[in-house]
Write an enzyme that holds these catalytic residues in place. Sequence first.
Site, PDB file in Angstrom:
ATOM      1  N   ASP A   8       0.882  -1.163   0.000  1.00  0.00           N
ATOM      2  CA  ASP A   8       0.000   0.000   0.000  1.00  0.00           C
ATOM      3  C   ASP A   8       0.924   1.219   0.000  1.00  0.00           C
ATOM      4  O   ASP A   8       1.552   1.530   1.005  1.00  0.00           O
ATOM      5  CB  ASP A   8      -0.878  -0.033   1.262  1.00  0.00           C
ATOM      6  CG  ASP A   8      -1.691   1.244   1.458  1.00  0.00           C
ATOM      7  OD1 ASP A   8      -1.635   2.144   0.580  1.00  0.00           O
ATOM      8  OD2 ASP A   8      -2.381   1.358   2.486  1.00  0.00           O
ATOM      9  N   LYS A  70       2.816  11.567  -3.559  1.00  0.00           N
ATOM     10  CA  LYS A  70       1.830  10.774  -4.311  1.00  0.00           C
ATOM     11  C   LYS A  70       0.889  11.697  -5.095  1.00  0.00           C
ATOM     12  O   LYS A  70       0.379  11.337  -6.141  1.00  0.00           O
ATOM     13  CB  LYS A  70       1.039   9.903  -3.324  1.00  0.00           C
ATOM     14  CG  LYS A  70       0.049   8.956  -3.966  1.00  0.00           C
ATOM     15  CD  LYS A  70      -0.449   7.954  -2.945  1.00  0.00           C
ATOM     16  CE  LYS A  70      -1.597   7.123  -3.462  1.00  0.00           C
ATOM     17  NZ  LYS A  70      -2.027   6.136  -2.465  1.00  0.00           N
ATOM     18  N   GLU A 147      -7.154   0.523  -4.260  1.00  0.00           N
ATOM     19  CA  GLU A 147      -7.081   0.401  -2.802  1.00  0.00           C
ATOM     20  C   GLU A 147      -8.383  -0.139  -2.194  1.00  0.00           C
ATOM     21  O   GLU A 147      -8.336  -1.065  -1.382  1.00  0.00           O
ATOM     22  CB  GLU A 147      -6.695   1.749  -2.183  1.00  0.00           C
ATOM     23  CG  GLU A 147      -5.218   2.048  -2.413  1.00  0.00           C
ATOM     24  CD  GLU A 147      -4.827   3.493  -2.265  1.00  0.00           C
ATOM     25  OE1 GLU A 147      -5.639   4.291  -1.751  1.00  0.00           O
ATOM     26  OE2 GLU A 147      -3.710   3.846  -2.681  1.00  0.00           O
ATOM     27  N   ASP A 170     -13.374   4.739   1.594  1.00  0.00           N
ATOM     28  CA  ASP A 170     -11.962   4.975   1.895  1.00  0.00           C
ATOM     29  C   ASP A 170     -11.700   6.476   1.912  1.00  0.00           C
ATOM     30  O   ASP A 170     -11.665   7.127   0.872  1.00  0.00           O
ATOM     31  CB  ASP A 170     -11.112   4.279   0.812  1.00  0.00           C
ATOM     32  CG  ASP A 170      -9.607   4.482   1.026  1.00  0.00           C
ATOM     33  OD1 ASP A 170      -9.230   5.264   1.920  1.00  0.00           O
ATOM     34  OD2 ASP A 170      -8.822   3.861   0.294  1.00  0.00           O
TER      35      ASP A 170
HETATM   36 MG    MG Z   1      -4.590   4.938   1.854  1.00  0.00          MG
END
Ligand code: MG
Length: 579
Positions: A8, A70, A147, A170
């Site tokens: 991850d 990111k 994810e 999420d």
């Molecule tokens: Mg995350």
Amino acid sequence: MSPIVGIDLGTTNSLCAVFEDGKPRLIKNAHGNVLTPSVVGVLPDGQVLVGQAAKELRVTQPQRCGSRFKRYMGTSEKLSLGDQQFTAPQLSSLVLKSLKHDAEADLGVTVEEAVITVPAYFNDHQRRATKLAGELAGFRVRRIINEPTAAALTYGFHDRQAEKHLLVVDLGGGTFDVTLMEIFEGTLEIVATSGESMLGGEDFTDRLVSNILQGEGLHLESCEMRQPLRVARLRDVCELAKQRLAHQDLVEVPVPDEQGMITDQAKRVPVSREQFAMLMTPLLERLLGPVYKALRDGERAPETVAEIICVGGATRLNCMHDFIAAKLGAQPLMTFNPDEVVALGAAVQAALLSQDRAVDDMVMTDVCPHTLGVEVAKLFGSQRNSGYFEPIIHRNTTIPVSRESVFCTIEPNQYTVKLKVYQGESRKVKDNLALGELSVDGLPPGPPGTEFVVRFTYDTNGILEVEAFVPATGKKYSTVLTQPQSSLSEDEVAEAVKRMQAVKFYPRDELENQRLLRYCERLVGEVSPMHREQLESAIDVWEAAMSSGDREFFLRAREGLLIVLSQLGYEFESDSGAE
Ligand code: MG
Ligand code: ADP
């Protein structure tokens, strides 16, 4: 056999897991933690620090460190660390490489293959950039998965025989993803996914920051320009306050002065859980859009959702739970730690790829999160307007998928068509994301209307391939779409990998010493001037001892430094939990 690890790669923290003895397990880093901060630092001698040690370095030498990169995946933005420049895939590759070292230290074998997760809403450029980061770290990237899909895999793995609909929400630092999934006799079917790439935990913090500044008669944006230190510090304290509200009914937020200092005279603004929830309502309301969109796309009514699964640090917000529970009539679940569930699921995906017997009764299908298509011109009487988006693969189609559409030329004797490929949900291409283009040339002369076939193939990594075919000539054209920083040929990737391999990592087993050094350096600016000299001389000895190679001297210096720290009322946590 060398295992495939599941990673991850988060904005804030990254984790690595492996599937072993029939279940996924998280791997600890050199500090004994499963969470490795996604922070990279470059020391003056060029050695690279990753994770906690880099996070410590960031406090005193932010110009040598990079974090939150990111956000720049899929762009050509470069970040400067000391006197070196890095792209987001390069910085990500350093984090990946550090996780690779940790996995190898833990497993005692070389680790060459990985499954890496990305937000479901990552577009084609961002996915390619992630794959490139994996390659730069020396991995063969076996799969890029979403994810929330990974999170769903963790739940599905542990509750295989269930028959129900799950909604995975999420909420990370900067993004919100929703995935609707159906479990049925070991088959996990992702039904629909949607999200909002501009909504995350950080917006909740910022809203509190903005509200407190407002109370002081200030405006966040202008204050950020004029008093950046004040805003940075206020952000820190608001972040802490927000997190404390998870288990406290009332917090006090101290207001830093213009220099970002919090003095004894600092004003303290009380914030209750209710006030906070009320203040966050506009953000909470925005969560509903993607939730309903996923339900609509999946043609499911909200009542059919049996469980709501929470992923991402920001789902710890009580107000989010209460809001979702009130709107959907089901209590959000946190059976698995929301920070860990994605990496664990990536390891389950790795097990599926390596055909581990523990998952041989499991099947998983995913969907493509965005609509993919090409630019076309439309005729309105004799008027021709270009710039329209014509979908070829609709969003939430199960992948892998291959679809064809037939188009035709619009000019007489048109020799070439420039096929422009886009991703998005708008009717005009200008509002969608350009993925690349394919030139179809050598078309036979003749009146308008020469046909050509366009085929889109979207693989299980969420990466698109475009082909065209002209029936009249039998000619085929194909391309894997690329964009500048990821448009590297195999040789160029190999060259880039070699360059990244030349990067010297600070030795893994000495990272803890480096972190202690950085931690103490941070304290130098914090201790009272009276104690500064004592601390500095203990640090000097420690720094000298680190490079002396004399074990006895080293141990004595460390002991001495820890004693000074405790005399000054500080405790260095050598294992997990140190912040
Ligand atoms: Mg995350
Ligand atoms: P990402 O996947 O984007 O790296 P994470 O899942 O790690 O993000 O979540 C980071 C977000 O979670 C941050 O915005 C942080 O403020 C928030 N967060 C972490 N712990 C808590 C908590 N106890 N209460 C509220 N928010 C939290």
